[in-house]
Design an enzyme around this catalytic site. Structure first.
Site, PDB file in Angstrom:
ATOM      1  N   ASP A 555       0.921  -1.031  -0.010  1.00  0.00           N
ATOM      2  CA  ASP A 555      -0.003   0.082  -0.038  1.00  0.00           C
ATOM      3  C   ASP A 555       0.947   1.205   0.034  1.00  0.00           C
ATOM      4  O   ASP A 555       2.203   1.146   0.377  1.00  0.00           O
ATOM      5  CB  ASP A 555      -0.720   0.009   1.081  1.00  0.00           C
ATOM      6  CG  ASP A 555      -2.020  -0.938   1.004  1.00  0.00           C
ATOM      7  OD1 ASP A 555      -2.464  -1.387  -0.044  1.00  0.00           O
ATOM      8  OD2 ASP A 555      -2.928  -1.045   2.322  1.00  0.00           O
ATOM      9  N   GLU A 668     -10.109  -7.450   0.528  1.00  0.00           N
ATOM     10  CA  GLU A 668      -9.671  -8.234  -0.522  1.00  0.00           C
ATOM     11  C   GLU A 668      -8.278  -8.813   0.034  1.00  0.00           C
ATOM     12  O   GLU A 668      -8.068 -10.033  -0.402  1.00  0.00           O
ATOM     13  CB  GLU A 668      -8.951  -7.121  -1.589  1.00  0.00           C
ATOM     14  CG  GLU A 668      -7.690  -6.498  -1.492  1.00  0.00           C
ATOM     15  CD  GLU A 668      -7.997  -5.142  -0.567  1.00  0.00           C
ATOM     16  OE1 GLU A 668      -6.796  -4.544  -0.492  1.00  0.00           O
ATOM     17  OE2 GLU A 668      -9.068  -5.060  -0.102  1.00  0.00           O
ATOM     18  N   ASP A 669      -7.700  -8.249   1.178  1.00  0.00           N
ATOM     19  CA  ASP A 669      -6.660  -9.163   1.690  1.00  0.00           C
ATOM     20  C   ASP A 669      -7.171 -10.322   2.479  1.00  0.00           C
ATOM     21  O   ASP A 669      -6.568 -11.373   2.726  1.00  0.00           O
ATOM     22  CB  ASP A 669      -5.592  -8.096   2.580  1.00  0.00           C
ATOM     23  CG  ASP A 669      -6.714  -7.320   3.531  1.00  0.00           C
ATOM     24  OD1 ASP A 669      -7.802  -7.482   3.604  1.00  0.00           O
ATOM     25  OD2 ASP A 669      -5.882  -6.417   4.263  1.00  0.00           O
TER      26      ASP A 669
END
Length: 788
Positions: A555, A668-669
């Protein structure tokens, strides 16, 4: 005179003795000796001395094997031809491949009619297809068609038997003589012969059938499926009974059976003879004839004693404490105990001559079961005693793999059936038996990715290969400022300084266009900009620009040093099938809320490594040249260069789950961690981190609204943290609390879709050698990890 009479008498006596010994068999055919001309000849002789078989078998019992009411081979063949009129069907002759070339392997289910009854089992089959990635609601796109008519139970004495099926299917405009249709069936035929008669003409349809006879099975066209009960779970399913840390060196019983004994009719011969191998010690064989309406009418001398012994043992206890389980045929060739034995890690000993084993086209049953012969029943005990203990353990382990991979739920049974058919459409790209019979199994080894075992991370050690020595850094940018922040500039510099970095990709998911090339830092590795679609799932798309096995997912606000990146990559190369990273979370079952929760607090356990800073595998099958400098890329599109975990994310998971990820913040992770854990059955790995990762999720635990409950049976769950939830204040706290709540909802929805909790907890963290030891810094490989 007396002497003459004596000689005449001796001659007469000798003549009768000669006739008796040499012609007695012919004389006994006459009514004078037999007592009945109409009595049919038996397969077994009428022994003159019954004591010869006293310790072996009852002659009356043996004679029942030749029951004249049973069909002869010629009669069975005639019955089979009446059902399978297209008995010579093959994929090349009875299947239209062109329907699959246009839109791929898509499956259409006929609309369900309101007044048409459907059993629970068939409803599960249709649901499995409709919630899968194969399903299409448009018949013009379909490669394969499934009837909405329940064809599972074709015993006309059953209450679930559907009548006039022939008339109904002929009225379907898509039927086309059964071409490109798949019919599921669990029960065929009826008393007393239980033939393969389905009561309607299947035409050129593929038959997925339980208790398939090898004589009627059409190799390369039909699919043999297991017999499963109406209570079989829709998805997920219970795990097997053999745990990694609870493998007994030797179980109490060697060989067991407990079940019904049929007194007459088909299937009675094998089960009636099972009592001969019972020794009451390490071999337990228990039968009961107390079933059915008229069992007392046909009861024999053993029934009462058998019924008493039958009640002395618990069936589940026998499964748990036995190494081998006898799986004899019933009225039909298959039985429920086949799947029960697989789940219990009780090696099935199959006594069902002529049975086409489930999914035998893909599964090597010699690695998980002992296939015996009904005629050699008495040799089974000595045969299983000769199996080496190492071989026994290998068989037990394979039963657990097969149960979990293909049989633990209706979803897996249906999907395995469809994948076998899909492999037939393109034999050069079909999965090998090696891939079907080794972890993680054929359903998770997508042929669209690769069919070569060396391309998958979990086969590296078996093939003596290793992942590449470089990685691709993949940074997602979502800030709306339109300019580069200091954190992302520092991150690019730190990552590009790694000796293992091959390239840096930036996924620009902002409304405003990316800054011009002059605003980006100068790096020693190629820096590429990819324009995203502003969806969270974009991170795991198989981009063609990635040319390495490893991907470092980051990120924009992640803070890492070059030493941290180097060490994490070295660790990942030793565990290429797992997620290796820095920020970790742990899941737990909250009994008060009756739901799964997670916490970002530092605990002794972890089960999730956030993809904000993590390595994972993404293998390329093609090679390409990378230009240096900044190159904008178009929006992500499906590409012909698949990467394993990204291929699973985009092709294995249904579109509904990806839409869930896009609709919930920071989900999503969690989905990627759940997916990798479902494949590997292993936890992620956390590595040394110089600074604690700052997550926007508040340091709180617990779940949202829910009912009281316990985690599903067979699943281990860490205990919820004891510390109270942190209080959240202000607008930022409210936003963080909402994000935390969405993560909780995401986790529980994923568990609901998978049918179980795939995440695995671990207490392992890997640090460099001499980390924080009181030794000279010069002796340490990563000294900067210890600097504040």
């Amino acid at each position: 005179m007396q002497t003459r009479k004596k000689y005449i008498f001796l001659t007469f006596l000798a003549s009768w003795l000669l006739i008796f010994f040499f012609g007695g068999d012919q004389l006994r055919r006459f009514a004078f000796f037999s007592g009945s001309k109409a009595e049919a000849r038996r397969n077994w002789p009428r022994w003159t001395d019954r004591s010869l078989l006293k310790n072996f078998a009852d002659p009356e019992e043996l004679q029942r094997d030749g029951d004249p009411s049973l069909l002869s081979p010629r009669e069975r063949r005639a019955a089979w031809l009446s059902v399978y009129k297209s008995s010579r069907c093959r994929m090349e002759t009875c299947f239209d491949f062109s329907r699959c070339e246009r839109n791929g392997f898509k499956v259409f289910t006929y609309p369900r009619e309101r007044d048409q009854p459907i059993s629970a089992s068939y409803s599960k089959i249709l649901t499995s297809i409709e919630r899968s990635r194969y399903y299409t609601p448009k018949p013009e796109e379909a490669c394969l068609f499934i009837l909405s008519i329940d064809t599972l139970d074709r015993d006309h004495l059953s209450a679930q038997y559907i009548r006039d099926v022939d008339e109904k299917i002929r009225g379907f405009p898509l039927w086309n003589g059964g071409r490109n249709h798949l019919i599921f069936n669990l029960y065929s035929g009826t008393w007393p012969n239980y033939t393969g008669d389905l009561g309607f003409d299947i035409g050129q349809a593929i038959l997925a059938k339980a208790s398939f006879d090898t004589e009627s099975f059409r190799p390369g066209f039909d699919v043999s499926i297991p017999l499963f009960s109406k209570d079989h779970p829709q998805h997920g399913g219970e795990r097997g009974w053999l745990y990694q840390d609870s493998v007994p060196p030797k179980k109490k019983y060697l060989l067991v059976f407990k079940g019904k004994r049929y007194l007459t009719g088909i299937g009675s011969g094998t089960r009636n003879a099972l009592h001969h191998i019972h020794n009451g010690k390490d071999i337990i064989s228990l039968t009961t004839c107390k079933h059915g309406k008229d069992w007392q009418k046909h009861k024999d001398t053993r029934c009462d004693k058998d019924n008493v012994n039958y009640e002395k043992f618990d069936y589940q206890e026998l499964l748990h404490n036995s190494t081998f389980c006898i799986v004899p045929r019933g009225r039909r060739l298959g039985s429920f105990r086949f799947l029960e034995a697989l789940q219990a890690a009780c090696i099935p000993v199959l006594l069902s001559d002529g049975w086409e084993l489930p999914f035998a086209e893909a599964i090597d049953w010699s690695k998980a079961a002992v296939v015996g012969s009904e005629r050699l029943l008495l040799q089974i005990p000595s045969a299983v005693r000769c199996i080496h203990p190492e071989r026994v353990l290998a068989l037990q382990q394979q039963t657990q793999f097969l149960w979990d991979a293909y049989f633990s739920s209706v979803d897996k049974i249906v999907h395995t059936t469809l994948e076998i058919i899909k492999d037939r459409l393109s034999p050069p790209r079909s999965r090998s038996r090696f891939l079907w019979n080794t972890l993680p199994g054929g359903l998770l080894v997508l042929p669209d990715f690769s069919t070569h075992p060396g391309d998958f991370p979990f086969y590296y050690l078996q093939h003596g290969s290793s992942p590449s020595k470089k990685f691709t850094a993949f940074i997602r940018v979502v800030s709306q400022a339109g300019s580069l922040s200091q954190p992302i500039l520092r991150l690019i510099q730190a990552v590009s300084g790694s000796q293992y970095c091959a390239q840096i990709l930036v996924l620009w998911s902002c409304e405003q266009p990316p800054p011009p090339s002059g605003k980006w830092p100068q790096t020693t590795v190629p820096l590429t900009i990819i324009q995203g679609r502003r969806k969270l799932s974009d991170r795991f798309f198989p981009y063609t620009a990635i040319q390495t096995d490893a991907v470092l997912s980051l990120d924009e606000h992640t803070s890492l040093s070059t030493s941290e990146v180097d060490f994490a990559f070295v660790v990942w190369r030793s565990f290429p099938e797992r997620i290796v990273g820095f920020p970790a979370l742990s899941h737990f079952w909250d009994p008060e809320q009756g739901r799964w929760g997670y916490t970002s607090k530092w605990t002794n356990e972890l089960s999730i490594v956030l993809t904000a800073a993590a390595f994972y595998h993404r293998y390329p099958r093609g090679e390409g040249q990378l230009g240096r400098g900044i190159r904008p890329h178009p929006a992500p599109l499906p590409c012909p260069l698949p990467r394993y975990y990204h291929s699973l994310f985009t092709k294995y998971l249904p579109a509904g789950l990806r839409e869930l990820v896009d609709g919930l913040a920071a989900c999503e992770d969690i989905l990627m961690n759940v997916l990798v854990a479902a494949v590997t059955k292993l936890p992620p790995i956390k590595v040394t981190q110089r600074k604690q990762h700052k997550d926007t999720v508040p340091q709180q635990v617990g779940c949202m609204d829910g009912g009281m409950g316990t985690p599903p049976s067979g699943e281990c769950s860490p205990s919820p943290p004891r510390s109270p939830a942190a209080k959240v204040k202000g607008t930022a706290g409210a936003a963080g609390s909402r994000r935390f709540s969405q993560r909780q909802d995401c986790l529980n929805q994923l568990v609901d879709w998978f049918g179980y909790m795939p995440l695995v907890s671990s207490q392992l963290r890997l640090d460099p050698v001499l980390f924080k030891d009181q030794v000279s810094v010069l002796r340490k490989k990563y000294p900067r990890l210890e600097k504040p």
